[in-house]
Motif scaffolding. Structure first.
Motif, mmCIF file in Angstrom:
data_model
loop_
_atom_site.group_PDB
_atom_site.id
_atom_site.type_symbol
_atom_site.label_atom_id
_atom_site.label_comp_id
_atom_site.label_asym_id
_atom_site.label_seq_id
_atom_site.Cartn_x
_atom_site.Cartn_y
_atom_site.Cartn_z
ATOM 1 N N SER A 36 0.757 -1.167 -0.125
ATOM 2 C CA SER A 36 0.060 -0.246 0.011
ATOM 3 C C SER A 36 0.916 1.428 0.037
ATOM 4 N N SER A 37 2.091 1.084 0.432
ATOM 5 C CA SER A 37 2.954 2.213 0.667
ATOM 6 C C SER A 37 3.538 2.663 -0.889
ATOM 7 N N PHE A 38 3.394 1.712 -1.671
ATOM 8 C CA PHE A 38 3.628 2.085 -3.090
ATOM 9 C C PHE A 38 2.626 3.109 -3.899
ATOM 10 N N THR A 39 1.324 2.781 -3.727
ATOM 11 C CA THR A 39 0.294 3.544 -4.103
ATOM 12 C C THR A 39 0.005 4.579 -3.450
ATOM 13 N N ALA A 40 0.305 4.430 -2.067
ATOM 14 C CA ALA A 40 -0.215 5.842 -1.212
ATOM 15 C C ALA A 40 0.662 7.061 -1.093
ATOM 16 N N TYR A 61 14.775 -15.675 0.177
ATOM 17 C CA TYR A 61 13.971 -16.547 0.336
ATOM 18 C C TYR A 61 13.178 -17.381 -0.951
ATOM 19 N N GLY A 62 12.972 -16.115 -1.916
ATOM 20 C CA GLY A 62 12.334 -16.411 -3.113
ATOM 21 C C GLY A 62 10.900 -16.471 -2.921
ATOM 22 N N PHE A 63 10.530 -16.273 -1.542
ATOM 23 C CA PHE A 63 8.882 -16.330 -1.295
ATOM 24 C C PHE A 63 8.895 -15.166 -0.293
ATOM 25 N N PHE A 64 7.651 -14.583 -0.465
ATOM 26 C CA PHE A 64 7.390 -13.552 0.632
ATOM 27 C C PHE A 64 5.669 -13.274 0.526
ATOM 28 N N TYR A 65 5.244 -12.582 1.629
ATOM 29 C CA TYR A 65 4.068 -12.331 1.778
ATOM 30 C C TYR A 65 3.714 -10.875 1.230
ATOM 31 N N VAL A 66 2.629 -10.695 0.573
ATOM 32 C CA VAL A 66 2.124 -9.372 0.173
ATOM 33 C C VAL A 66 0.829 -8.846 1.017
ATOM 34 N N LEU A 67 0.604 -7.888 1.773
ATOM 35 C CA LEU A 67 -0.397 -7.405 2.312
ATOM 36 C C LEU A 67 -0.985 -5.889 1.833
ATOM 37 N N ASN A 68 -2.153 -5.777 2.273
ATOM 38 C CA ASN A 68 -2.846 -4.528 1.923
ATOM 39 C C ASN A 68 -2.807 -4.364 0.062
#
Length: 338
Positions: A36-40, A61-68
């Protein structure tokens, strides 16, 4: 993205998700990215920080979570309800009419039936898949799914433009209008977006060779790197090895429903290191090691080749790595972890 929750949408039977497992599992501690910080914010420093976070997460890791990510919990629940329709509301006879011709064409659109893939020692998979292109009109669909196609198309567009673009800086290779269809293994494309669901089954292979569980986070997207990212970065970022295993005992009576968005580079992109000073210093060595003199494939060639061979190739035990089986696809070595 337009609201997906209103009284005028076609009714869909609710898919009841499984309760969380009560077993104590060895979970991997994955990074969490708040996009959300990218768009906000228009502040270039904020966006630079986000890019650095994503770069670090993929490298480590090659893995991560995305929130918002722009979808409410209610909207995500609605998409899981829609995702269940091809399985719960379509009979076997109609499913056969829309079965994928995986081996013949290398195209995944339609149904992949259960027991299509050979796993090991005569064991066949129990995973049923329904795939469709981001251009939902590119192929036909079962009758129960047709009223829901506008929502599915909106969902795909949202993932590509509002989730992918903020986290992937290679947008010129992943344009929405040009994009193709969508055992321990790596994924074919650039990134895979998996909407988190509660049944524990997904594991990733860590740098030390151990397998750890991926934990469910409500309304999060689990993102992982695929083959195309490894090829385009000259091995700077590795495609992440992962697998789906039997769930814990208290979840085995439930159906595990997955909601994915697979991101592939444009079909004619050559999967070789990008023209960047950092990558070019390692490109020649990496190309020799990875392709061993074979022709560098385009995204379309790699997609079709991997799709045709998946579950049908003759695998041989690695002479150097215990627990690894290997195949060659057009001269390129592919490893499968057992």
């Amino acid at each position: 993205m337009p609201s997906l929750i209103n009284d005028q949408l076609p009714p869909v039977r609710h898919y009841e998700a499984a309760p969380l497992t009560k077993e104590q599992l060895d979970y991997v501690d994955l990074p969490t990215i708040d996009i959300s910080s990218f768009t906000a914010s228009a502040d270039p420093n904020v966006r630079s920080q986000l890019v650095a976070q994503v770069r670090s997460a993929i490298a480590k890791y090659g893995f991560f979570y995305v929130l918002n990510h722009g979808l409410s919990t209610a909207q995500t629940v609605r998409m899981f309800d829609i995702a269940d329709v091809p399985f719960s509301d379509v009979d076997d006879d109609e499913k056969k009419k829309y079965q994928s011709r995986l081996k013949e064409t290398g195209t995944q659109q339609g149904y992949k039936p259960r027991q299509y893939h050979h796993i090991d020692n005569g064991i066949r998979d129990q995973i049923e898949i329904y795939s469709l292109n981001h251009d939902v009109n590119k192929s036909g669909h079962p009758a129960a799914l047709r009223p829901l196609l506008p929502e599915i198309e909106q969902f795909a567009y949202h993932n590509h433009v509002n989730v992918l673009y903020p986290i992937l800086r290679l947008v010129e290779l992943h344009k929405w209008e040009d994009m193709s269809e969508s055992s321990g293994h790596t994924d074919i494309g650039s990134l895979t977006l998996l909407y988190s669901q509660p049944i524990a089954a997904l594991q990733i292979r860590t740098k030390d060779g151990s397998w750890k569980w991926v934990k469910h986070i409500e309304n999060a997207i689990v993102v992982n790197a695929g083959d195309a990212i490894e090829f385009l970065s000259g091995g700077l970022y590795s495609a992440t090895i992962h697998r789906v295993v039997q769930p814990p005992a208290d979840q085995r009576a439930y159906t595990r429903l997955g909601l994915f968005y697979f991101v592939l580079a444009t079909e004619d992109v050559k999967l070789k290191p990008l023209n960047s000073p950092i990558l070019q210093r390692r490109a020649d060595i990496w190309l020799k090691e990875r392709f061993q003199g074979a022709e560098v494939p385009t995204m379309a060639e790699w997609r079709k080749g991997r799709t045709k061979s998946d579950g049908n190739a003759e695998l041989k035990a690695s002479a150097t790595n215990l627990g690894v089986e290997e195949e060659y696809l057009n001269g390129v070595l592919i490893k499968h972890y057992v």
